[in-house]
Design an enzyme around this catalytic site. Structure first.
Site, PDB file in Angstrom:
ATOM      1  NE  ARG A   1      -9.770  -9.564 -16.887  1.00 14.16           N
ATOM      2  CZ  ARG A   1     -10.476  -9.674 -18.025  1.00 14.16           C
ATOM      3  NH1 ARG A   1     -10.153 -10.550 -18.931  1.00 14.16           N
ATOM      4  NH2 ARG A   1     -11.515  -8.901 -18.233  1.00 14.16           N
TER       5      ARG A   1
ATOM      6  CB  THR B   1      -8.288  -2.180 -19.486  1.00 12.78           C
ATOM      7  OG1 THR B   1      -8.666  -2.049 -20.864  1.00 12.78           O
ATOM      8  CG2 THR B   1      -9.499  -1.968 -18.609  1.00 12.78           C
TER       9      THR B   1
ATOM     10  CD  GLU C   1      -3.014  -1.082   2.182  1.00  8.02           C
ATOM     11  OE1 GLU C   1      -2.961  -0.199   3.056  1.00  8.02           O
ATOM     12  OE2 GLU C   1      -3.803  -2.030   2.208  1.00  8.02           O
TER      13      GLU C   1
ATOM     14  CE  LYS D   1     -11.672  -3.712 -22.566  1.00  7.55           C
ATOM     15  NZ  LYS D   1     -11.468  -2.987 -21.303  1.00  7.55           N
TER      16      LYS D   1
HETATM   17  N1  DSN Z   1     -16.202  -5.207 -20.748  1.00 11.14           N
HETATM   18  C1  DSN Z   1     -15.369  -4.469 -21.661  1.00 11.14           C
HETATM   19  C2  DSN Z   1     -15.731  -4.705 -23.069  1.00 11.14           C
HETATM   20  O1  DSN Z   1     -16.045  -5.841 -23.421  1.00 11.14           O
HETATM   21  O2  DSN Z   1     -15.684  -3.797 -23.874  1.00 11.14           O
HETATM   22  C3  DSN Z   1     -15.348  -3.019 -21.357  1.00 11.14           C
HETATM   23  O3  DSN Z   1     -14.751  -2.837 -20.136  1.00 11.14           O
END
Ligand code: DSN
Length: 412
Positions: free
Chosen positions: A232, A223, A53, A226
């Site tokens: 993640r 994020t 922390e 992706k």
């Molecule tokens: N759940 C994600 C998506 O599929 O676009 C967005 O955070």
């Protein structure tokens, strides 16, 4: 996997089955990807054992000699990759990152203006069911009914009327570039902060296959799992003047200890994303999305905005006489995994909307090129033409499993 196998065979078997599913099917969920073995190893490392922390040099637990270095490295790499003045790599995922931004700059009841959820915005951009819509006065902007595009003039008027403290640009399902300069001008005119949620296209920004919001926005959230192809997790990038407010909002405002294994995996992913290979990958993602868009349109599919500039397509299936949910289920059975999705001004319910969302990031990671995307388009068309033909769907599933053998995904 030997330790898992001997300790917990049930979970071992399930992981193996999921690994096979990820191998045998064509992953077209726009928010998913395949991380490298290096990212997987960092995620599964002993760094998960440590509490930290606070921030490097100012922690609430001792024993941070190594963790501070890991976090500093992740921050330095993210700053370099995106040209950011300040980066916080601790948010557990996109939703807490967005909530931390609101905590940093808003009081309950303040006004925010973001893209409406059914038009491609995210829950945390002010949807009524989300904390962002419950604790703040959330105004939503719609896409143009005629074109499916962002209507900047209408957003400007809405912003003049509702005077938001934060304007949110960014999306989960918009297939086009965003004009960040126009959002900047609107935000400046009404005295709002400009926040961009680049979760979907962060990888494309890193590879310069998409315009960057980082020099333009006050705060950018993303994020890392992706198109950026990391673990993640999430991060917040901001101007130096907002650094203290953002850091305080993430910890202790929203979260406790950061997930250090994830931080290390992010650092690995940022190193990978700074290579020429990754840059080429992001440009191939965009090409692949365009190729798929072209072949689907040739088969009469109705693409929102008539195509794509980024990694995703949004398809309105109304003219095909099938709902999004039934389509997504039939496609999944055939080995084409995607999600049902609302389309702008959708007359159907959110849990059975009119559309499907298709993404090219994961298949491009496993090496799909133009010709392969043409084949994917043919399969999608075949399934949607006869969604109840179980024999056909079984045949396509077998063809796809065989096809996928030639494209081993990273990390598997
Ligand atoms: N759940 C994600 C998506 O599929 O676009 C967005 O955070």
């Amino acid at each position: 996997m030997e330790a898992i196998k001997s300790t917990d065979n049930e979970i071992y078997e399930l992981i193996k089955l999921e690994e096979k599913r990820q191998f045998d099917k064509v992953r077209l969920i726009a928010s998913e990807n395949y991380v490298s073995s290096a990212v997987l190893q960092a995620t599964g490392s002993v760094l998960t054992n440590k509490y930290s922390e606070g921030y490097a040099g100012k922690r609430y637990y001792e024993g941070q000699q190594i963790i501070d270095q890991v976090e500093r490295l992740a921050i330095a790499r993210a700053k370099e990759l995106f040209g950011a003045e300040h980066v916080n790599v601790q948010p557990y995922s996109g939703s807490p990152a967005n909530i931390a931004v609101y905590l940093a700059f808003l009081k309950p009841g303040d006004t925010i203006l973001g893209m409406a959820l059914p038009h491609g915005g995210h829950l945390t951009h002010g949807a009524k069911v989300s904390i962002s819509g419950k604790y703040f006065k959330a105004e939503s902007y719609a896409l143009s009914r005629e074109t499916g595009l962002i209507d900047y003039q209408a957003i400007r008027q809405q912003a003049m009327d509702c005077r938001p403290k934060i304007i949110i640009a960014g999306h989960s399902a918009y297939p086009r570039f965003i004009d960040f300069e126009r959002f900047r001008a609107i935000a400046d005119e009404v005295g709002a902060l400009l926040m961009v949620d680049m979760a979907h296209f962060a990888g494309l920004v890193a590879g310069e296959a998409h315009p960057s919001p980082v020099p333009i926005a006050d705060v950018v959230t993303t994020t890392t799992h992706k198109s950026l192809r990391g673990p993640r997790g999430a991060m917040i990038l901001c101007k130096e003047e907002y650094a203290a407010a953002i850091d305080k909002a993430v910890f202790p405002g929203v979260q406790g200890g950061p997930h250090n294994n994830t931080t290390a995996a992010m650092a690995v992913a940022f190193k990978e994303a700074s290579t020429k290979e990754f840059r080429d990958y992001t440009h191939r993602v965009v090409e692949n999305a365009k190729t798929l868009a072209g072949t689907l349109m040739k088969h009469g599919f109705d693409l929102i905005t008539g195509g794509s500039d980024n990694h995703l397509l949004l398809v309105d299936l109304t003219n095909k006489g099938i709902g999004g949910k039934a389509a997504a289920k039939a496609l999944d059975a055939a080995g084409l995994v995607m999600n049902y999705n609302a389309v702008p001004f959708d007359p159907r319910k959110p849990n059975d909307p009119s559309g499907i969302r298709i993404g090219a990031a994961a298949v491009t990671s496993r090496g799909f090129k133009n010709g392969d995307m043409l084949q994917v388009g043919e399969w999608i068309n075949d399934v949607i033409s006869e969604p109840e033909n179980e024999r056909l769907i079984d045949e396509i599933a077998a063809d796809i499993a065989s096809f996928c053998k030639d494209f081993p995904p990273p990390g598997l």
